[in-house]
Design a protein around this motif. Structure first.
Motif, PDB file in Angstrom:
ATOM      1  N   ASP A  46       8.207   4.380   3.386  1.00  0.00           N
ATOM      2  CA  ASP A  46       9.447   4.254   2.730  1.00  0.00           C
ATOM      3  C   ASP A  46       8.756   4.015   1.232  1.00  0.00           C
ATOM      4  N   MET A  47       9.340   4.882   0.451  1.00  0.00           N
ATOM      5  CA  MET A  47       8.636   4.790  -1.124  1.00  0.00           C
ATOM      6  C   MET A  47       9.654   3.893  -1.949  1.00  0.00           C
ATOM      7  N   THR A  48      10.304   2.908  -1.122  1.00  0.00           N
ATOM      8  CA  THR A  48      11.395   2.094  -2.194  1.00  0.00           C
ATOM      9  C   THR A  48      10.737   0.603  -2.124  1.00  0.00           C
ATOM     10  N   PHE A  49       9.495   0.434  -1.698  1.00  0.00           N
ATOM     11  CA  PHE A  49       8.917  -0.977  -1.613  1.00  0.00           C
ATOM     12  C   PHE A  49       7.844  -1.182  -2.526  1.00  0.00           C
ATOM     13  N   TYR A  50       8.085  -1.549  -3.833  1.00  0.00           N
ATOM     14  CA  TYR A  50       7.065  -1.678  -4.589  1.00  0.00           C
ATOM     15  C   TYR A  50       6.586  -3.447  -4.535  1.00  0.00           C
ATOM     16  N   PRO A  51       5.396  -3.629  -4.463  1.00  0.00           N
ATOM     17  CA  PRO A  51       4.185  -2.686  -4.967  1.00  0.00           C
ATOM     18  C   PRO A  51       3.627  -2.126  -3.966  1.00  0.00           C
ATOM     19  N   TYR A  52       3.805  -2.036  -2.689  1.00  0.00           N
ATOM     20  CA  TYR A  52       3.098  -1.518  -1.546  1.00  0.00           C
ATOM     21  C   TYR A  52       3.296   0.053  -1.581  1.00  0.00           C
ATOM     22  N   GLU A  53       4.422   0.670  -1.754  1.00  0.00           N
ATOM     23  CA  GLU A  53       4.636   1.957  -1.520  1.00  0.00           C
ATOM     24  C   GLU A  53       5.813   2.435  -2.356  1.00  0.00           C
ATOM     25  N   TYR A  54       5.593   3.496  -3.465  1.00  0.00           N
ATOM     26  CA  TYR A  54       6.911   3.353  -4.284  1.00  0.00           C
ATOM     27  C   TYR A  54       6.355   4.971  -5.152  1.00  0.00           C
ATOM     28  N   MET A  55       7.334   5.506  -6.052  1.00  0.00           N
ATOM     29  CA  MET A  55       7.109   6.729  -6.852  1.00  0.00           C
ATOM     30  C   MET A  55       7.100   6.287  -8.209  1.00  0.00           C
ATOM     31  N   LYS A  56       5.857   6.962  -8.757  1.00  0.00           N
ATOM     32  CA  LYS A  56       5.377   6.679 -10.006  1.00  0.00           C
ATOM     33  C   LYS A  56       5.114   8.160 -10.611  1.00  0.00           C
ATOM     34  N   ASN A  57       6.012   8.778 -11.654  1.00  0.00           N
ATOM     35  CA  ASN A  57       5.849   9.922 -12.180  1.00  0.00           C
ATOM     36  C   ASN A  57       5.772  10.993 -10.898  1.00  0.00           C
ATOM     37  N   ASN A  58       6.826  10.849 -10.031  1.00  0.00           N
ATOM     38  CA  ASN A  58       7.094  11.828  -8.938  1.00  0.00           C
ATOM     39  C   ASN A  58       5.751  11.557  -7.974  1.00  0.00           C
ATOM     40  N   LYS A  59       5.037  10.823  -7.960  1.00  0.00           N
ATOM     41  CA  LYS A  59       3.963  10.672  -6.945  1.00  0.00           C
ATOM     42  C   LYS A  59       3.929   9.569  -6.081  1.00  0.00           C
ATOM     43  N   PRO A  60       3.447   9.499  -5.021  1.00  0.00           N
ATOM     44  CA  PRO A  60       3.206   8.079  -4.375  1.00  0.00           C
ATOM     45  C   PRO A  60       2.304   7.405  -4.969  1.00  0.00           C
ATOM     46  N   ALA A  61       2.614   6.130  -5.144  1.00  0.00           N
ATOM     47  CA  ALA A  61       1.805   4.866  -5.756  1.00  0.00           C
ATOM     48  C   ALA A  61       2.010   3.586  -4.962  1.00  0.00           C
ATOM     49  N   GLY A  62       1.121   2.814  -5.141  1.00  0.00           N
ATOM     50  CA  GLY A  62       1.113   1.311  -4.531  1.00  0.00           C
ATOM     51  C   GLY A  62      -0.232   0.996  -3.680  1.00  0.00           C
ATOM     52  N   PHE A  63      -0.147  -0.378  -3.385  1.00  0.00           N
ATOM     53  CA  PHE A  63      -1.223  -0.811  -2.530  1.00  0.00           C
ATOM     54  C   PHE A  63      -1.431  -0.099  -1.299  1.00  0.00           C
ATOM     55  N   ASP A  64      -0.482   0.189  -0.231  1.00  0.00           N
ATOM     56  CA  ASP A  64      -0.514   0.968   0.793  1.00  0.00           C
ATOM     57  C   ASP A  64      -1.327   2.311   0.631  1.00  0.00           C
ATOM     58  N   ILE A  65      -0.636   3.037  -0.471  1.00  0.00           N
ATOM     59  CA  ILE A  65      -0.940   4.482  -0.627  1.00  0.00           C
ATOM     60  C   ILE A  65      -2.557   4.376  -1.229  1.00  0.00           C
ATOM     61  N   GLU A  66      -3.057   3.738  -2.026  1.00  0.00           N
ATOM     62  CA  GLU A  66      -4.489   3.691  -2.424  1.00  0.00           C
ATOM     63  C   GLU A  66      -5.140   3.156  -1.303  1.00  0.00           C
ATOM     64  N   TYR A  67      -4.763   2.364  -0.596  1.00  0.00           N
ATOM     65  CA  TYR A  67      -5.690   1.915   1.066  1.00  0.00           C
ATOM     66  C   TYR A  67      -5.515   3.103   1.854  1.00  0.00           C
ATOM     67  N   LEU A  68      -4.673   4.009   2.200  1.00  0.00           N
ATOM     68  CA  LEU A  68      -4.788   4.869   3.115  1.00  0.00           C
ATOM     69  C   LEU A  68      -5.574   5.960   2.286  1.00  0.00           C
ATOM     70  N   ASP A  69      -5.729   6.367   1.055  1.00  0.00           N
ATOM     71  CA  ASP A  69      -6.303   7.294   0.471  1.00  0.00           C
ATOM     72  C   ASP A  69      -7.990   6.678   0.565  1.00  0.00           C
ATOM     73  N   GLY A  70      -8.195   5.374   0.571  1.00  0.00           N
ATOM     74  CA  GLY A  70      -9.653   4.946   0.768  1.00  0.00           C
ATOM     75  C   GLY A  70     -10.257   5.197   2.129  1.00  0.00           C
ATOM     76  N   LEU A  71      -9.277   5.197   3.225  1.00  0.00           N
ATOM     77  CA  LEU A  71      -9.728   5.330   4.541  1.00  0.00           C
ATOM     78  C   LEU A  71      -9.621   6.676   4.652  1.00  0.00           C
ATOM     79  N   ALA A  72      -8.938   7.511   4.155  1.00  0.00           N
ATOM     80  CA  ALA A  72      -8.825   9.023   4.369  1.00  0.00           C
ATOM     81  C   ALA A  72     -10.286   9.667   3.768  1.00  0.00           C
TER      82      ALA A  72
END
Length: 282
Positions: A46-72
């Motif tokens: 749910d990209m409405t929950f700053y700072p965990y997951e949100y949209m920035k410049n039409n791209k997903p951003a936030g703590f959870d987004i970066e965390y999952l990127d690291g795991l991936a």
């Protein structure tokens, strides 16, 4: 005759071996199919929950987004987050729309009955109020007789209801009224419009709101309410995804990238002691 019999036995062995190979191949394909797409992790967020997951410049951003990127990266995959409203996350996971839920979801006993959850961070709740207003609630007990805003489907709603019944009504006070909204920002806007008296939300989300709107909104609670674990949600029975996440989290928590991520978002590190203390017992 003997040659013919040997030939038949050889053919039988060849057919049996081929069938075993086919079964093995299908089993292997079934295991690979535990992830929806090769080389990817499809997540519902749910990209409405700053700072965990949100949209920035039409791209997903936030703590959870970066965390999952690291795991991936550890798993040799690429994360793809699908913006999904909160109430649709668990149904979407169980309906095979994505591999996992990546949306700062609190780990609760009721949720563990329908999905598996792997802890990766910790948090709790805070109370937001209008800056300068006479009503500055510090605890849920201060909600008696007031209308409180919240995002729908959150774990703390049950806690608020319990306080209303077991504390407010029992003491002869007016019950708590709760108005639920599809997203957290909508609950904040409702408070600014005086449709609700205060808002309850995740502590990091509350800090993010104050960071952006500090001239109008403040955190009125003076301590973290009900510390909890955040967990990735995985469909029950999807052992490949579950085990892959657990192994990747174990490696990621030892990395400098993880430490930098915690510092960037001012998040506390999750410890084994936290998991032992906060993981629901049933």
């Amino acid at each position: 005759m003997m040659f013919s019999a040997r030939t038949k036995r050889s053919k039988a062995r060849l057919i049996t071996t081929s069938l075993v190979g086919v079964v093995f191949s299908f089993s292997s394909l079934s295991a690979l199919a535990a992830f929806k797409q090769p080389g990817k992790i499809i997540a519902g967020s749910d990209m409405t929950f700053y700072p965990y997951e949100y949209m920035k410049n039409n791209k997903p951003a936030g703590f959870d987004i970066e965390y999952l990127d690291g795991l991936a990266k550890i798993m040799g995959r690429k994360a793809s987050n699908i913006d999904t409203r909160w109430a649709n996350l668990i149904p979407g996971l169980r309906g095979d729309r994505f591999d996992l839920i990546n949306s700062s979801m609190y780990i609760t006993a009721p949720r563990l009955k329908v999905i598996d959850m792997i802890p990766y961070s910790k948090s709790g709740e805070s109370i937001l109020s209008i800056k300068g207003a006479s009503y500055q609630p510090k605890t849920m007990q201060d909600f008696c007789g007031h209308t409180i805003g919240s995002m729908a489907g959150t774990a703390w709603l049950k806690q608020v209801q319990n306080v209303s019944k077991s504390y407010c009504v029992k003491k002869g006070l007016k019950p708590i009224k709760v108005r639920m909204y599809p997203t957290d920002p909508q609950a904040t806007q409702a408070m600014l419009a005086h449709a609700v008296d205060a808002q309850i939300t995740d502590s990091a989300v509350a800090a993010g709101v104050v960071q952006r709107m500090g001239s109008r909104i403040t955190i009125s609670s003076d301590k973290l309410l009900d510390p909890v674990l955040h967990g990735f949600g995985v469909k029950k029975g999807n052992e490949q995804v579950r085990k892959a996440l657990i192994a990747a989290i174990k490696k990621y928590r030892k990395s400098s990238e993880y430490k930098a991520l915690l510092k960037k978002y001012n998040m506390p590190a999750l410890t084994e002691a936290d998991i032992k203390a906060l993981m629901p017992k049933s």
